[in-house]
Design an enzyme around this catalytic site. Structure first.
Site, short mmCIF file in Angstrom:
data_model
loop_
_atom_site.label_atom_id
_atom_site.label_comp_id
_atom_site.label_asym_id
_atom_site.label_seq_id
_atom_site.Cartn_x
_atom_site.Cartn_y
_atom_site.Cartn_z
N LYS A 1 0.83 -1.20 0.00
CA LYS A 1 0.00 0.00 0.00
C LYS A 1 0.87 1.25 0.00
O LYS A 1 1.93 1.28 0.61
CB LYS A 1 -0.90 0.03 1.24
CG LYS A 1 -1.95 -1.06 1.29
CD LYS A 1 -2.82 -0.90 2.52
CE LYS A 1 -3.90 -1.98 2.58
NZ LYS A 1 -4.73 -1.83 3.78
N ARG B 1 -15.36 -6.95 7.47
CA ARG B 1 -16.51 -6.24 6.91
C ARG B 1 -17.31 -7.08 5.93
O ARG B 1 -18.50 -6.87 5.75
CB ARG B 1 -16.04 -4.97 6.20
CG ARG B 1 -15.42 -3.94 7.11
CD ARG B 1 -14.86 -2.82 6.29
NE ARG B 1 -13.97 -3.40 5.28
CZ ARG B 1 -12.80 -2.89 4.91
NH1 ARG B 1 -12.41 -1.76 5.40
NH2 ARG B 1 -12.06 -3.49 4.02
N SER C 1 -10.39 2.57 5.14
CA SER C 1 -9.42 3.67 5.07
C SER C 1 -9.22 4.15 3.65
O SER C 1 -9.09 5.35 3.40
CB SER C 1 -8.08 3.24 5.68
OG SER C 1 -8.20 3.03 7.06
#
Length: 163
Positions: free
Chosen positions: A42, A95, A132
């Site tokens: 990332k 999630r 995020s």
């Protein structure tokens, strides 16, 4: 025997979903380590030290009680951190089915490597869609991130994006 757990993540930035998981995990364990980990896959928006600071302030603002340590880890395996602090559990917020598919192999390897179990916590439905990366995208395009992040994070992002 103390029950010590670790909540790892990139927390770039910390969201209300993260805070929900941290609050619930703090109630389940004697000591909780919230660990900002470097993810080489990332591209980070916030420096690690800033993420640690925002997490500490968000936890304080939320009134989360318990023995909570906020730290960072960028060298070696996450289970090495767990071993160093005596943690036997990793807590992960899940999630969706995509998160389950991504996290399950890591959970199995972590148990195999160091005997560290992984506990999955489901999100509060109000935060199930928040990530995020979504917050970063909304903030970068000038949108309101207040519904998704702690106030201190929203203020920081707004100042950073307008600077």
């Amino acid at each position: 025997m103390q029950r010590i757990a670790v909540v790892p993540g990139s927390f770039d930035p910390v969201t209300l979903g993260h805070i929900d998981v941290i609050a619930r995990a703090a109630g389940l364990y004697d000591e909780l380590h919230v660990v900002v980990v470097h993810n080489p896959d990332k591209s980070a928006l916030l420096p690690i030290a800033q993420r640690v600071s925002l997490i500490e302030r968000s936890i304080a603002d939320a009134g989360i009680e318990g023995r909570i340590v906020v730290a960072s880890w960028s060298m070696g395996l996450l289970v090495d951190y767990c071993t160093d602090v005596g943690a036997s559990v990793l807590v992960k917020g899940i999630r969706s089915q995509l998160d389950v598919a991504y996290e399950t192999p890591m959970a199995i390897v972590n148990r195999h490597l160091a005997g560290v179990e992984t506990v999955f916590l489901l999100p509060d439905p109000a935060n199930a869609h928040v990530s995020s990366s979504l917050v970063r995208q909304v903030a970068a395009l000038g949108g309101d991130v207040a519904p998704y992040v702690p106030t201190v994070v929203g203020d920081y992002l707004q100042a950073a994006m307008t600077a």
